[in-house]
Design an enzyme around this catalytic site. Structure first.
Site, PDB file in Angstrom:
ATOM      1  N   THR A 165       0.829  -1.195   0.000  1.00  0.00           N
ATOM      2  CA  THR A 165       0.000   0.000   0.000  1.00  0.00           C
ATOM      3  C   THR A 165       0.867   1.250   0.000  1.00  0.00           C
ATOM      4  O   THR A 165       2.018   1.217   0.434  1.00  0.00           O
ATOM      5  CB  THR A 165      -0.896   0.057   1.254  1.00  0.00           C
ATOM      6  OG1 THR A 165      -0.062   0.125   2.419  1.00  0.00           O
ATOM      7  CG2 THR A 165      -1.792  -1.158   1.355  1.00  0.00           C
ATOM      8  N   LYS A 203      -1.785 -14.472  15.431  1.00  0.00           N
ATOM      9  CA  LYS A 203      -2.736 -15.488  15.881  1.00  0.00           C
ATOM     10  C   LYS A 203      -2.665 -16.727  15.002  1.00  0.00           C
ATOM     11  O   LYS A 203      -2.712 -17.861  15.493  1.00  0.00           O
ATOM     12  CB  LYS A 203      -4.160 -14.911  15.866  1.00  0.00           C
ATOM     13  CG  LYS A 203      -5.225 -15.946  16.229  1.00  0.00           C
ATOM     14  CD  LYS A 203      -6.608 -15.335  16.363  1.00  0.00           C
ATOM     15  CE  LYS A 203      -7.625 -16.417  16.737  1.00  0.00           C
ATOM     16  NZ  LYS A 203      -8.958 -15.848  17.040  1.00  0.00           N
ATOM     17  N   LYS A 257      -7.565   0.872   4.536  1.00  0.00           N
ATOM     18  CA  LYS A 257      -6.844   0.310   3.392  1.00  0.00           C
ATOM     19  C   LYS A 257      -6.940  -1.207   3.380  1.00  0.00           C
ATOM     20  O   LYS A 257      -7.269  -1.834   2.385  1.00  0.00           O
ATOM     21  CB  LYS A 257      -5.355   0.700   3.435  1.00  0.00           C
ATOM     22  CG  LYS A 257      -5.057   2.181   3.509  1.00  0.00           C
ATOM     23  CD  LYS A 257      -3.557   2.405   3.675  1.00  0.00           C
ATOM     24  CE  LYS A 257      -3.225   3.852   3.971  1.00  0.00           C
ATOM     25  NZ  LYS A 257      -1.778   4.036   4.258  1.00  0.00           N
ATOM     26  N   HIS A 301      28.229   0.903  45.400  1.00  0.00           N
ATOM     27  CA  HIS A 301      27.022   0.190  45.843  1.00  0.00           C
ATOM     28  C   HIS A 301      25.825   1.131  45.957  1.00  0.00           C
ATOM     29  O   HIS A 301      25.099   1.132  46.952  1.00  0.00           O
ATOM     30  CB  HIS A 301      27.275  -0.543  47.155  1.00  0.00           C
ATOM     31  CG  HIS A 301      28.351  -1.589  47.048  1.00  0.00           C
ATOM     32  ND1 HIS A 301      28.257  -2.643  46.182  1.00  0.00           N
ATOM     33  CD2 HIS A 301      29.532  -1.706  47.681  1.00  0.00           C
ATOM     34  CE1 HIS A 301      29.354  -3.397  46.292  1.00  0.00           C
ATOM     35  NE2 HIS A 301      30.145  -2.840  47.187  1.00  0.00           N
TER      36      HIS A 301
END
Length: 525
Positions: free
Chosen positions: A40, A143, A72, A277
Site C-alpha cells: 500500500t 494469531k 486500506k 554500591h
C-alpha cells in the site's frame, strides 16, 4: 496440512511499513522466490521505484482506499487471507467461495506514534499517527502463526531473508517466536497510546509498563540471578549512553552508574560524584572537573577504589588522567574530548559512557519497584530546596557560606540511602553515612569515615571539623543532632516535623550551632 506443519512456503506477502529500513533487500529476496507482493501507499511506491513487482492492495481486493487512507486493509479479502486456517476444509471452502487468496507473510511496522509524541507534535498529529490497520494485521498474522509469518521490525529481516532464500519459508519455531514479538510490539504500542491519553492522570486505573531490551546481562545482582536491561524512555543517562570502551556492563554497574549520573546532574557548577554500591562516597563541585575529582576522592579514598565516577561536564584530559590513576569501573559524562578518550583507552577494562546530555533533576517521572504480586509506583523525587525555602529555627542564623554548603549537602543527601547523614565543607562532602537503621549510627559512621580519610591524608583535625551536616529526615531525638555536633558540624539542615523538634532545637542552641528546616524529606530506600 496439519497444524504442526514445520515449514509453510511463502507464496504471497503483504508489506506495509512506515520504517523502510531493509525493505528493498527483503522484497528482492521474496521476488527471487517468485512471491507475489501486495502493498500500500508509500511502501508500494518504494518497491515499484526499485523495479520490484508489486500489486496494490486495492487492486487485489477490488476496494479502494477510503477516508484519507484510514481504511486500506480492513477488508475480508485481506484479513480472511491472513486468518484462514489451511488445515480446515471449511475455511478453505469459504475462502474459495469468496475469492480470498491466502497470505503467508505479513510485514508491518507501525505509524511512528511514540516518535510523534516525543517530538512534541499537536494532539491532532498524535491521533493521526495512531495506527489501526497495522496492529490489526499484526495481531491476525500472529494469531494464525501456524500458517503465517509476521515481521514487525527490520532487525528481523536478515534471518527471514536467509530462511526464505534457503527454504522458501520460515520454520514453525521462528513463526512462534515472531508471533510473540509481534504481540509484545502491539502491547507496547497500545501502552504508549494509553499513557498519552492518560497524560493528565499520574496513576491511571491500569498502568502498563513496556521497554525494549537493550542488553541481556551476564547475570543480575548475584551470579545465580538472570538479568536484562530494557530501555523505556529517552531520559539522558545509562539508557541513552554510548559505550565508548571497556568490558560489558553488569547489572550492578548499570544500577550504580544511574545513581551517580542522577546525583551529579543536581549541580550547576562542574561536579564529580563517586558512587559505590548505589551510594555516593564522594561528591564535590569546583571550577574544574579535575579539582572536583580530587575533592570528591578525598572524602573516602578507600571506598572510591573500584567505584563509578560521574561528571556533569565533558571530560577533559586532566580530569581523565587523574581519574584513571586509580581503579575505576565506569566513567559516565555528557561527552569527552579526544585527548581524554585517548588517555582512558589505556585502561582496557574501564567502561566509558557518553550520554550527550544531562537528566533534568527537576523533571517529573514515574519510578517503579516490584513487590510480591504487584509493584509500587511513585513520582520521581524531583523536589529541590533553595535558600528561600529554608526556615531558620535556631538563635544563630547560618552564614552565607554555611547556607551554600547546607544546600549542597541536602542535595547530596537526596541521593544517599536512608537513614542518611552528609557532612560537607566548601562544596565537597567530607563524610557520608548511609543506609543505617539508626540516624545516630549514620552520623557516627560518617564522622568515623571522615576521621579515617583525614588520617590517610596526614591531617591532624577530622575533616568534619567546621563542616555542615544534612539529614534526609528529621531527628526523632536530640541524640542524632548531638552526634553531628560532636563531629564538629557548625550548621545543620533537616526537614523538621518531629514531635520533639523543640528538644532538638534546644540542643542546637545550647551548642551554638545554626539549624535550618526544609519542610521536605528525602527518604531513599
Amino acid at each position: 496440512m496439519t497444524r504442526e506443519t514445520d515449514l509453510v512456503p511463502i507464496r504471497r506477502a503483504l508489506i506495509s511499513v512506515s520504517d523502510k529500513t531493509g525493505l528493498l533487500d527483503l522484497a528482492r529476496a521474496l521476488a527471487a522466490r517468485g512471491v507475489e507482493i501486495l502493498s500500500t501507499g508509500g511502501s508500494a511506491r518504494a518497491l515499484a521505484g526499485a523495479g520490484i513487482a508489486v500489486r496494490e492492495v486495492s487492486d487485489h481486493t477490488g476496494f479502494p482506499e477510503i477516508l484519507d487512507g484510514r481504511v486500506k486493509t480492513l477488508v475480508p479479502q485481506i484479513h480472511g487471507g491472513i486468518l484462514g486456517r489451511r488445515d480446515l476444509a471449511s475455511h478453505q471452502a469459504e475462502m474459495a467461495a469468496h475469492a480470498i487468496a491466502p497470505i503467508d507473510l505479513v510485514v508491518v511496522n507501525l505509524y511512528p506514534f511514540e516518535a510523534t509524541v516525543a517530538a512534541g507534535a499537536s494532539a491532532e498529529d498524535c491521533v493521526e499517527n495512531i495506527d489501526i490497520g497495522g496492529p490489526a494485521l499484526i495481531r491476525a498474522a500472529a494469531k494464525n502463526h501456524e500458517f503465517v509469518a509476521v515481521l514487525t521490525d527490520p532487525a528481523q529481516y536478515p534471518e527471514a531473508i536467509a530462511a526464505i532464500a534457503a527454504h522458501g519459508g520460515l520454520p514453525r519455531a521462528a513463526r512462534v517466536a515472531l508471533a510473540g514479538a509481534a504481540y509484545a510490539r502491539t502491547a507496547a504500542y497500545d501502552a504508549a497510546i494509553a499513557a498519552w491519553f492518560a497524560r493528565g492522570e499520574t496513576f491511571p486505573a491500569r498502568l502498563t509498563l513496556s521497554g525494549v531490551r537493550a542488553q541481556t546481562l551476564r547475570y543480575g545482582e548475584n551470579p545465580h540471578q538472570a538479568a536484562a536491561f530494557y530501555r523505556s524512555n529517552e531520559r539522558p543517562g545509562v539508557a541513552t549512553a554510548r559505550q565508548i570502551q571497556g568490558k560489558e556492563l553488569s547489572y550492578n554497574n548499570l544500577n550504580d552508574t544511574d545513581a551517580a549520573f542522577e546525583c551529579v546532574a543536581e549541580f550547576e557548577e562542574p561536579a564529580v560524584v563517586i558512587v559505590k554500591h548505589a551510594n555516593p562516597c564522594g561528591v564535590a563541585r569546583a571550577e574544574t572537573l579535575a579539582a572536583a575529582w580530587e575533592r570528591a576522592l578525598a572524602c573516602d579514598p578507600v571506598s572510591a577504589f573500584g567505584g563509578i565516577v560521574a561528571a556533569n561536564r565533558p571530560l577533559d584530559a586532566e580530569a581523565a588522567a587523574r581519574i584513571a590513576a586509580i581503579f575505576t569501573e565506569v566513567i559516565i559524562a555528557p561527552d569527552a574530548t579526544p585527548e581524554a578518550q585517548a588517555i582512558l583507552a589505556r585502561k582496557k577494562n574501564l567502561r566509558l559512557l557518553l550520554t550527550g546530555g544531562l537528566p533534568d533533576p527537576g523533571a517529573p517521572g514515574i519510578l517503579v519497584k516490584s513487590l510480591a504480586g504487584g509493584f509500587l509506583a511513585q513520582t520521581r523525587d524531583h523536589g529541590r530546596i533553595t535558600a528561600h525555602d529554608l526556615t531558620i529555627v535556631t538563635k544563630r542564623a547560618p552564614s552565607a557560606a554555611e547556607i551554600a554548603d547546607l544546600l549542597f549537602a541536602f542535595r547530596v543527601c537526596k541521593h544517599v540511602k536512608s537513614n542518611a547523614i552528609v557532612y560537607a565543607k566548601a562544596g565537597a562532602t567530607v563524610g557520608i553515612g548511609a543506609g543505617q537503621m539508626s540516624r545516630v549510627d549514620s552520623a557516627r559512621i560518617a564522622a568515623w569515615k571522615a576521621a579515617e580519610a583525614a588520617k590517610t591524608a596526614g591531617l591532624a583535625a577530622p575533616l568534619t571539623a567546621g563542616s555542615v551536616a544534612a539529614s534526609d529526615a528529621f531527628f526523632p531525638f536530640a541524640d542524632g543532632l548531638e552526634a553531628v555536633i560532636a563531629a564538629g558540624a557548625t550548621a545543620v539542615i533537616q526537614p523538621g516535623g518531629s514531635v520533639r523538634d523543640a528538644e532538638v532545637i534546644a540542643a542546637a542552641d545550647a551548642a551554638g550551632i545554626a539549624m535550618a528546616f526544609t519542610g521536605m524529606r528525602h527518604f531513599r530506600h
